[in-house]
Design a protein around this motif. Sequence first.
Motif, PDB file in Angstrom:
ATOM      1  N   THR A   1       0.552 -19.338   6.014  1.00  0.00           N
ATOM      2  CA  THR A   1       0.359 -19.046   4.246  1.00  0.00           C
ATOM      3  C   THR A   1       1.969 -19.686   4.258  1.00  0.00           C
TER       4      THR A   1
ATOM      5  N   VAL B   1      -1.572 -16.909  10.348  1.00  0.00           N
ATOM      6  CA  VAL B   1      -2.476 -15.924   9.896  1.00  0.00           C
ATOM      7  C   VAL B   1      -3.552 -16.492  10.676  1.00  0.00           C
TER       8      VAL B   1
ATOM      9  N   GLU C   1       4.300 -17.774   8.105  1.00  0.00           N
ATOM     10  CA  GLU C   1       3.903 -16.804   8.651  1.00  0.00           C
ATOM     11  C   GLU C   1       2.240 -17.388   9.185  1.00  0.00           C
TER      12      GLU C   1
ATOM     13  N   ILE D   1       1.481  -8.901  14.648  1.00  0.00           N
ATOM     14  CA  ILE D   1       1.490  -7.785  13.671  1.00  0.00           C
ATOM     15  C   ILE D   1      -0.928  -8.790  14.218  1.00  0.00           C
TER      16      ILE D   1
ATOM     17  N   GLY E   1      -2.490  -3.014  12.668  1.00  0.00           N
ATOM     18  CA  GLY E   1      -1.099  -2.944  11.793  1.00  0.00           C
ATOM     19  C   GLY E   1       0.237  -2.993  12.453  1.00  0.00           C
TER      20      GLY E   1
ATOM     21  N   GLU F   1      -7.759 -11.968  13.709  1.00  0.00           N
ATOM     22  CA  GLU F   1      -7.016 -11.061  14.548  1.00  0.00           C
ATOM     23  C   GLU F   1      -4.996 -10.371  14.469  1.00  0.00           C
ATOM     24  N   LYS F   2      -4.386 -11.330  14.455  1.00  0.00           N
ATOM     25  CA  LYS F   2      -3.045 -11.630  14.544  1.00  0.00           C
ATOM     26  C   LYS F   2      -2.398 -12.004  13.398  1.00  0.00           C
ATOM     27  N   VAL F   3      -1.424 -11.489  13.025  1.00  0.00           N
ATOM     28  CA  VAL F   3      -0.126 -12.337  11.901  1.00  0.00           C
ATOM     29  C   VAL F   3       1.115 -12.860  12.966  1.00  0.00           C
TER      30      VAL F   3
ATOM     31  N   ARG G   1      -3.497  -7.039  13.043  1.00  0.00           N
ATOM     32  CA  ARG G   1      -4.508  -6.597  11.657  1.00  0.00           C
ATOM     33  C   ARG G   1      -5.254  -5.946  11.720  1.00  0.00           C
ATOM     34  N   SER G   2      -5.981  -4.914  12.368  1.00  0.00           N
ATOM     35  CA  SER G   2      -6.564  -4.337  12.495  1.00  0.00           C
ATOM     36  C   SER G   2      -5.531  -3.160  13.251  1.00  0.00           C
TER      37      SER G   2
END
Length: 71
Positions: free
Chosen positions: A46, A52, A50, A65, A70, A55-57, A67-68
């Motif tokens: 991004t 991305v 980040e 993180i 938070g 599933e994850k950040v 994503r499902s």
Amino acid sequence: MKRLFIALALTAVTVASAPVLAQAQPRPDTDFCAKMRAKDPGGICTPKGEYVTAEKVYLPDGKVIVRSTGN
């Protein structure tokens, strides 16, 4: 009348091309993103730096993180 038509046509072309130009901007590819891509391919980097995936950040400070949830 002809000038009004030309002005409206130019406005329509400008407005229609704006989303295409916004999508054409390259994403930054930092060393962090390259490292994360090697571990978890298929994501994007991004403008914030980040990495991305679906599933994850992955944040540059080392946090991940899910994503499902938070978390």
